[in-house]
Design a protein around this motif. Structure first.
Motif, short mmCIF file in Angstrom:
data_model
loop_
_atom_site.label_atom_id
_atom_site.label_comp_id
_atom_site.label_asym_id
_atom_site.label_seq_id
_atom_site.Cartn_x
_atom_site.Cartn_y
_atom_site.Cartn_z
N ASN A 70 0.81 -1.23 0.00
CA ASN A 70 0.00 0.00 0.00
C ASN A 70 0.83 1.27 0.00
N ARG A 71 2.09 1.15 0.31
CA ARG A 71 2.92 2.36 0.48
C ARG A 71 2.92 3.23 -0.77
N ARG A 72 2.68 4.49 -0.56
CA ARG A 72 2.82 5.48 -1.63
C ARG A 72 2.97 6.85 -0.99
N SER A 73 3.38 7.80 -1.76
CA SER A 73 3.49 9.17 -1.23
C SER A 73 2.11 9.78 -1.16
N ARG A 74 1.77 10.29 0.01
CA ARG A 74 0.44 10.84 0.22
C ARG A 74 0.60 12.30 0.64
N ARG A 75 -0.08 13.14 -0.13
CA ARG A 75 0.13 14.58 0.04
C ARG A 75 -1.11 15.31 0.51
N ILE A 76 -2.22 14.58 0.65
CA ILE A 76 -3.47 15.22 1.09
C ILE A 76 -3.86 14.61 2.43
N GLY A 164 7.36 26.45 -1.26
CA GLY A 164 5.93 26.58 -1.51
C GLY A 164 5.17 25.28 -1.68
N GLN A 165 5.82 24.15 -1.52
CA GLN A 165 5.06 22.87 -1.58
C GLN A 165 4.06 22.90 -0.42
N PRO A 166 2.77 22.69 -0.72
CA PRO A 166 1.77 23.01 0.31
C PRO A 166 1.56 21.96 1.40
N TYR A 167 1.93 20.70 1.16
CA TYR A 167 1.50 19.64 2.08
C TYR A 167 1.99 19.77 3.51
N PRO A 168 3.21 20.25 3.78
CA PRO A 168 3.59 20.39 5.19
C PRO A 168 2.70 21.39 5.95
N LEU A 207 9.32 5.27 7.96
CA LEU A 207 8.21 6.19 8.23
C LEU A 207 7.04 5.91 7.28
N TYR A 208 7.34 5.71 6.01
CA TYR A 208 6.28 5.39 5.05
C TYR A 208 5.51 4.15 5.51
N LEU A 209 6.24 3.10 5.87
CA LEU A 209 5.57 1.84 6.23
C LEU A 209 4.79 1.99 7.53
N THR A 218 2.37 9.74 4.30
CA THR A 218 3.50 10.67 4.33
C THR A 218 4.03 10.92 2.93
N CYS A 219 4.75 12.01 2.80
CA CYS A 219 5.43 12.29 1.53
C CYS A 219 6.84 12.78 1.83
N ALA A 220 7.82 12.06 1.30
CA ALA A 220 9.22 12.49 1.43
C ALA A 220 9.40 13.83 0.73
N ILE A 221 10.21 14.67 1.31
CA ILE A 221 10.50 15.97 0.69
C ILE A 221 12.01 16.17 0.67
N GLY A 222 12.55 16.15 -0.54
CA GLY A 222 13.99 16.37 -0.70
C GLY A 222 14.30 17.75 -1.23
N ALA A 223 13.27 18.48 -1.66
CA ALA A 223 13.47 19.81 -2.24
C ALA A 223 13.10 20.87 -1.21
N TYR A 224 14.08 21.54 -0.70
CA TYR A 224 13.81 22.58 0.31
C TYR A 224 14.93 23.61 0.24
N VAL A 243 18.65 17.59 6.18
CA VAL A 243 18.97 16.77 5.00
C VAL A 243 17.73 16.18 4.31
N TYR A 244 16.59 16.14 5.01
CA TYR A 244 15.45 15.41 4.43
C TYR A 244 14.24 15.72 5.30
N LEU A 245 13.06 15.68 4.67
CA LEU A 245 11.83 15.95 5.41
C LEU A 245 10.75 14.97 4.97
C1 LIG Z 1 14.70 11.50 -1.99
C2 LIG Z 1 13.28 11.88 -2.33
C3 LIG Z 1 12.92 13.19 -2.43
C4 LIG Z 1 11.59 13.55 -2.69
N1 LIG Z 1 11.24 14.86 -2.71
C5 LIG Z 1 9.96 15.19 -2.93
C6 LIG Z 1 9.56 16.55 -2.87
O1 LIG Z 1 10.35 17.46 -2.58
N2 LIG Z 1 8.26 16.83 -3.11
C7 LIG Z 1 7.35 15.86 -3.40
O2 LIG Z 1 6.18 16.18 -3.61
N3 LIG Z 1 7.69 14.56 -3.45
C8 LIG Z 1 8.97 14.19 -3.21
N4 LIG Z 1 9.33 12.88 -3.19
C9 LIG Z 1 8.32 11.84 -3.42
C10 LIG Z 1 8.43 11.26 -4.86
O3 LIG Z 1 7.91 12.21 -5.75
C11 LIG Z 1 7.68 9.95 -4.91
O4 LIG Z 1 8.31 9.00 -4.10
C12 LIG Z 1 7.62 9.41 -6.35
O5 LIG Z 1 6.85 10.24 -7.17
C13 LIG Z 1 7.05 8.00 -6.42
O6 LIG Z 1 5.76 7.97 -5.85
P1 LIG Z 1 5.43 6.98 -4.64
O7 LIG Z 1 6.27 7.37 -3.47
O8 LIG Z 1 3.97 7.18 -4.39
O9 LIG Z 1 5.75 5.59 -5.09
C14 LIG Z 1 10.63 12.53 -2.91
C15 LIG Z 1 11.00 11.18 -2.80
C16 LIG Z 1 12.30 10.87 -2.48
C17 LIG Z 1 12.66 9.41 -2.30
#
Ligand SMILES: Cc1cc2nc3c(=O)[nH]c(=O)nc-3n(C[C@H](O)[C@H](O)[C@H](O)COP(=O)(O)O)c2cc1C
Length: 251
Positions: A70-76, A164-168, A207-209, A218-224, A243-245
């Motif tokens: 089920n793991r995926r990035s969730r932003r809402i 400006g990424q809104p999810y946090p 954290l995702y799991l 959760t959604c990983a954020i590497g762009a900040y 280093v990471y959020l």
């Molecule tokens: C190192 C890393 C940095 C990421 N940075 C961002 C980010 O800044 N903004 C964002 O919306 N998603 C970010 N993501 C999430 C990815 O966009 C996401 O993992 C990818 O699109 C695949 O989708 P999934 O996680 O649902 O499988 C990041 C993921 C990783 C692993």
């Protein structure tokens, strides 16, 4: 972009640096004291006891294959507060200490090169029941949350610090991992930095799991914005820096 620049930056991903390091000259091998396992804090600082593993009452038992599938990035996120027990579980899953502290290192729920664990975990809390909004830091050794400070308009400041990424801004909380590079450099010298980055990946995957288990996402954020984020956390940007959020909330 020139090929030389690409080559130069690709070098970071390679372990070629290891052959250039004289390990007899690392601080560890020169007999310098091992750095603290966790960042020190004032003994009179406000600390919140977290719920310990084994005392959780409302953490569902989800099998690993389901959580991974089920793991995926969730932003809402829904505007429902997280519970302290859930936050305790997430912190344990990402940085919890398992077992004894031996010779200046503590084994945790995630692996780390040389067991150096050069990361600290800050939480920007917006919506956790019973915990006021503010910046907190996880203390893995005592499984507590250290109150760092409160910040006016925290939500909009985090959003600003992630370009400006809104999810946090809509999250219940955001994990912000910093590195204290010396903890790794003490052992590996110039070969420290690549493995710190690798370590961060394990932490965020857990954290995702763990979020999948508690009905959160959760959604990983590497762009900040490095400087803005470091200022927001009140870290010096040299001996410690973000280093990471990962933002997260109920889904
Ligand atoms: C190192 C890393 C940095 C990421 N940075 C961002 C980010 O800044 N903004 C964002 O919306 N998603 C970010 N993501 C999430 C990815 O966009 C996401 O993992 C990818 O699109 C695949 O989708 P999934 O996680 O649902 O499988 C990041 C993921 C990783 C692993």
């Amino acid at each position: 972009m020139g090929r030389d620049s690409l080559r130069q930056y690709r070098y970071f991903l390679k372990d070629s640096i290891r052959k250039k390091v004289d390990f007899s000259q690392t601080d560890q091998n020169r007999g310098v004291d091992v750095p603290p396992i966790e960042k020190p804090y004032q003994t009179d600082a406000v600390r919140i006891d977290l719920v310990k593993p084994g005392e959780w009452k409302n953490i569902a038992k989800v099998d690993l294959a389901t959580a991974i599938g089920n793991r995926r990035s969730r932003r809402i996120y829904r505007k429902i507060p997280l519970q302290v027990e859930e936050v305790s579980f997430l912190l344990w899953a990402t940085q919890g200490v398992r077992g004894k502290i031996v010779g200046g290192h503590a084994y945790r729920t995630v692996p780390s090169a040389g067991c150096r664990h050069a990361l600290e975990t800050y939480l920007a809390i917006l919506n956790v029941e019973g915990i006021a909004s503010g910046i907190y830091r996880y203390l893995p050794l005592s499984h507590q949350l250290l109150y760092e400070f409160s910040e006016e308009q925290l939500a909009s400041k985090i959003v600003d610090a992630v370009f400006g990424q809104p999810y946090p801004g809509n999250a219940a909380l955001t994990f912000i991992w910093t590195a204290i590079p010396y903890r790794m450099e003490w052992r590996y010298g110039l070969a420290a930095h690549r493995v710190i980055a690798i370590d961060a990946g394990h932490v965020c995957q857990n954290l995702y799991l763990a979020c999948e288990v508690i009905g959160a996402g959760t959604c990983a954020i590497g762009a900040y914005d490095q400087e803005k984020m470091d200022r927001l956390l009140r870290v010096d940007g040299e001996e410690e820096f973000a280093v990471y959020l990962a933002s997260l909330g109920r889904v």
